[in-house]
Design an enzyme around this catalytic site. Sequence first.
Site, PDB file in Angstrom:
ATOM      1  N   ARG A 225      30.116  34.023  16.895  1.00  0.00           N
ATOM      2  CA  ARG A 225      31.201  34.259  17.845  1.00  0.00           C
ATOM      3  C   ARG A 225      31.163  35.659  18.438  1.00  0.00           C
ATOM      4  O   ARG A 225      31.398  35.836  19.639  1.00  0.00           O
ATOM      5  CB  ARG A 225      32.553  33.994  17.168  1.00  0.00           C
TER       6      ARG A 225
ATOM      7  N   LYS B  12      38.662  49.731  35.536  1.00  0.00           N
ATOM      8  CA  LYS B  12      39.458  48.548  35.198  1.00  0.00           C
ATOM      9  C   LYS B  12      38.615  47.632  34.302  1.00  0.00           C
ATOM     10  O   LYS B  12      38.110  46.596  34.728  1.00  0.00           O
ATOM     11  CB  LYS B  12      39.907  47.823  36.464  1.00  0.00           C
TER      12      LYS B  12
ATOM     13  N   LYS C 131      42.980  61.401  43.134  1.00  0.00           N
ATOM     14  CA  LYS C 131      43.623  60.239  43.758  1.00  0.00           C
ATOM     15  C   LYS C 131      44.935  60.640  44.421  1.00  0.00           C
ATOM     16  O   LYS C 131      45.332  61.805  44.394  1.00  0.00           O
ATOM     17  CB  LYS C 131      43.818  59.147  42.718  1.00  0.00           C
TER      18      LYS C 131
ATOM     19  N   GLU D 136      40.316  60.610  47.120  1.00  0.00           N
ATOM     20  CA  GLU D 136      40.824  59.374  47.717  1.00  0.00           C
ATOM     21  C   GLU D 136      41.713  59.745  48.906  1.00  0.00           C
ATOM     22  O   GLU D 136      42.602  60.591  48.785  1.00  0.00           O
ATOM     23  CB  GLU D 136      41.628  58.600  46.675  1.00  0.00           C
TER      24      GLU D 136
ATOM     25  N   ASP E 159      40.722  54.518  50.877  1.00  0.00           N
ATOM     26  CA  ASP E 159      41.563  53.593  50.107  1.00  0.00           C
ATOM     27  C   ASP E 159      42.339  52.644  51.020  1.00  0.00           C
ATOM     28  O   ASP E 159      43.148  53.078  51.841  1.00  0.00           O
ATOM     29  CB  ASP E 159      42.544  54.388  49.240  1.00  0.00           C
TER      30      ASP E 159
END
Length: 281
Positions: A99, A134, A166, A199, A220
């Site tokens: 597994r 992410k 950002k 950004e 962005d």
Amino acid sequence: MKTREELIDELIDLAFAEDIGDGDHTTLSTIPAKEKGRQQLLIKESGILAGVEVARRVFQKFDPSLKMTVFIKDGQHVEPGDIPFVVEGSVRSLLQTERTMLNIMQRMSGIATTTNMYQSKLEGLKAKVLDTRKTTPGMRLLEKEAVRIGGGANHRVGLFDMILIKDNHVDFAGGIANAVKAAKEYCKSTERDLKIEVEVRDLEEVREALKAGVDRIMLDNFSPERTRKAVAIIDGKTEIESSGGITLDTIRAYGEAGVDFISVGAITHSVKGLDMSFKAC
């Protein structure tokens, strides 16, 4: 800071701990300790194979006596019925590692396959598909490796290997100029050689970032049309990355606008694992 190998070993140890605990009592109660056997990885879905070398590490870490014979390597296209590898040795070891190995290989192969789909949409263009942060907690290194196997490229690994200013950083710092100046001073004072990316949200911020002097500008949530205008303003003076809600249907338009990179969070956060099984043979 821990090495890549140390982090992967810790991930494998954690996977064994959460799956096996104090023992696989089904296997221990039904399979004699000296029983030997073979199992093969069976592909059930078309895609790009990824994780073979990590699978080898899983088997060797649990039981060094297991013998793995590989027929299909990472990065190769596979079809239903293909058998990438066979593993021989203790049946107890085969059943207890099954597994963990499948979880890793299905996830990595799904990411490699999805990345390959996105990159194929950019055929003939200079643009490269990038991953993001992410990722699944603890699996980032493996997921980013899968992106490379699928033909994409890695953005920063984490918060430590690049400066990415950002929108929130810009707002808290009082503007792009202030943020970039502070970042450059920080790198100088700490003797760090880190690339700086900013950004931007509109064409005016593109001009501000260009004036501040950065290594890359991230556009962005720009439309393809606005992206072309930004590319014209930047005019090759720095690298350009498109980001934000880009899909398989729209990625080609961004690549044709002339950007260098296109980041797609979906290749790691919304991917389906490639179907495969590990069967006795």
